[in-house]
Write an enzyme that holds these catalytic residues in place. Structure first.
Site, PDB file in Angstrom:
ATOM      1  N   LYS A   1       3.948   2.859   7.390  1.00  0.00           N
ATOM      2  CA  LYS A   1       4.089   2.745   5.938  1.00  0.00           C
ATOM      3  C   LYS A   1       3.700   4.070   5.292  1.00  0.00           C
ATOM      4  CE  LYS A   1       2.464  -0.346   2.211  1.00  0.00           C
ATOM      5  NZ  LYS A   1       1.573  -1.508   1.932  1.00  0.00           N
TER       6      LYS A   1
ATOM      7  N   SER B   1       3.531  -5.173  -0.428  1.00  0.00           N
ATOM      8  CA  SER B   1       4.061  -3.835  -0.603  1.00  0.00           C
ATOM      9  C   SER B   1       4.569  -3.194   0.697  1.00  0.00           C
ATOM     10  CB  SER B   1       2.983  -2.918  -1.204  1.00  0.00           C
ATOM     11  OG  SER B   1       1.854  -2.809  -0.339  1.00  0.00           O
TER      12      SER B   1
ATOM     13  N   SER C   1       0.051  -8.022   1.085  1.00  0.00           N
ATOM     14  CA  SER C   1       1.037  -6.960   1.262  1.00  0.00           C
ATOM     15  C   SER C   1       1.477  -6.727   2.698  1.00  0.00           C
ATOM     16  CB  SER C   1       0.500  -5.643   0.675  1.00  0.00           C
ATOM     17  OG  SER C   1       0.494  -5.717  -0.726  1.00  0.00           O
TER      18      SER C   1
END
Length: 508
Positions: free
Chosen positions: A110, A190, A214
């Site tokens: 990420k 996210s 997330s």
């Protein structure tokens, strides 16, 4: 290969009946393995025999990113050094000096996890200049374990902590990530790009981060596995923060075995997972959350029936204190974000603190192309400092009630774990409306710092729904083992079909 620790686990899993892949599949192209279903133990067995190299595996994933990612926009950039990393792993395999289960395994990160040689942006143009200059601790552990850093994934900008009504999976750097199952649906956030990339088989494993939901919500909504570790087991150093009191990175994969083996590396231990046993004698509390709609509840009913048929006792529960947790969590996060983002920005080129970041967004039109709001930034700037007694009382109450909500429920019903729906069916992506994501199941474990794991549970039409399992503090290994057993019974994983649409949202 040294047969100790996690390597011994690889040998046991590969030789036994716990293989989750499909050895008879013809595979993707000339690789000879089915990237959708192959597991790390199977890959390591092939590399040990010499029938597969990390270079071949890495090249296959890079080709899938090139050909498939334009549909979903999950990967921001690939690492130019990926093939060199794979070649170094191949040399270790030939010498018999393999570093562990992730040696030669392609991993996506990420893009809020610092990498010394690749940009780390948190999705924001404010950080799109020079790379941070040093790796996050977790990246160092992955490199030391021989993993191939394949590239960086898109995310909800600033990990979904910017606007009051954001659109998950959108960032100014990467645009909008799409759900691979239905392309006009949202991937949740996210860790949107990490989950969508795994669903599309663009890497073997990926790293996400979570403050509340997330990791697990994107995992559930994209039909993959996500593990939010107990707070403190994975280093936060070098990860763009929201709150040190809740933030953690964690592993994501298409199956629990790969997730657990990756967690062992992130944690810095040789093994953090026991092979899954059966569910006989296990007691699981089912928190139904009817607010997510009757279709999701039907998936939970079917999952409970399968777990019961496998010998588990499933009892219905409602963890207490949820309304109060909902009242307190957001105000506490505002104060913590101001403190923690100021400290992080001071280490990077660009805006030096939250006030400068707000001004950057105001004067940068590209930061406003999906939504212009930065209400959370502005509220955080005005929030009381973390030295304020009112804030400190709020965080203390949060910690107490969140832990009690899980501990008391486990104790009252003599449970091994609590289960709940991870997510509703994916909503349509709409910049003007924002997300439709009131999903309370992740909050107790996230606020308490306890572990949670989402595994595929079923689908509402084409759209995946996850089963979220949570347990007490530092029970990660036990929870992962139970998740693997549940995964085996539910058999809910399936490949996406990249449909353009399926009509209106199943829930409002």
């Amino acid at each position: 290969m040294r047969r100790t620790g996690a390597n011994a686990l690889i040998a046991a899993l590969t030789a036994g009946s716990l293989m989750l892949g499909n050895p008879g599949a013809t595979g993707h192209g000339a690789l000879g393995v089915d990237l959708d279903t192959v597991t790390i133990p199977e890959l390591q067995a092939r590399m040990s025999r010499g029938s597969l190299t990390s270079s071949e595996l890495t090249a296959a994933y890079l080709e899938r990113i090139r050909t498939i990612d334009p549909k979903i926009k999950a990967v921001l950039r690939t690492d130019p050094a990926a093939m060199a990393q794979a070649a170094a792993s191949d040399a270790r395999h030939r010498r018999g000096t393999v570093l562990g289960p992730l040696d030669g395994i392609p991993v996506l990160l990420k893009d809020n996890v610092n990498t010394r040689d690749l940009p780390t942006t948190a999705g924001s143009l404010a950080l799109a200049g020079s790379p941070p200059g040093s790796d996050a601790v977790l990246v160092t552990r992955l490199r030391d374990a021989g993993a191939v850093i394949l590239g960086k994934t898109n995310l909800s900008e600033w990990a979904n902590f910017r606007a009051g009504k954001p659109t998950s999976g959108w960032s100014a750097v990467g645009g909008q990530t799409r759900n691979p199952f239905v392309l006009d649906r949202n991937p949740c956030g996210s860790s949107s790009g990490s989950a969508a990339a795994l669903a599309a088989s663009l890497a073997q494993v990926a790293i996400g981060t979570e403050t509340d939901g997330s990791i697990v919500c994107p995992a559930g909504m994209n039909g993959v596995v996500g593990h939010k570790p107990s707070l403190g087991l994975v280093s936060q150093s070098g990860v763009v923060p929201i709150s040190a009191e809740q933030d953690t990175a964690g592993p994501m994969a298409r199956n629990v075995i790969d997730t657990a083996l990756t967690f062992a590396v992130l944690q810095g231990e040789e093994s953090a997972f026991s092979p899954p046993g059966d569910l006989r004698g296990k007691r699981i509390g089912l928190w139904r959350l009817p607010s997510l709609g009757p279709d999701v509840d039907a998936v939970m009913t079917a999952a409970a029936q399968r777990l019961t048929a496998a010998g588990a006792a499933v009892v219905e529960v409602t963890p207490p204190y949820q309304a109060r947790l909902g009242e307190l969590e957001f105000p506490a996060l505002l104060s913590e974000f101001h403190r923690d983002i100021d400290a992080y920005l001071a280490t990077r080129q660009g805006p030096r603190d939250l006030a400068e970041l707000i001004e950057f967004n105001r004067r940068t039109p590209a930061e406003q192309t999906c939504f212009a709001g930065q209400e959370l930034f502005e509220q955080a700037l005005a929030a009381p400092p973390t030295t304020d007694p009112q804030y400190q009382a709020m965080r203390a109450e949060l910690a107490d009630l969140s832990r009690r909500s899980i501990d008391e429920t486990l104790a009252e019903h003599a449970l091994d774990a609590i289960a709940a729906p991870t997510n509703p069916p994916a909503w349509t992506t709409d910049c003007e409306r924002g997300d439709n994501d009131v999903i309370p199941s992740s909050t107790p474990a996230a606020v308490a710092g306890y572990p949670s794991v989402s595994v595929p549970a079923g689908s509402v039409g084409e759209l995946p729904v996850g089963l979220l399992l949570m347990a007490g503090d530092r029970q990660d290994a036990e929870l992962l083992s139970m998740a693997a057993a549940a995964e085996r019974e539910l058999k809910a994983w399936r490949a996406p079909r990249y449909l353009p649409t399926v009509g209106p949202d199943p829930i409002g």
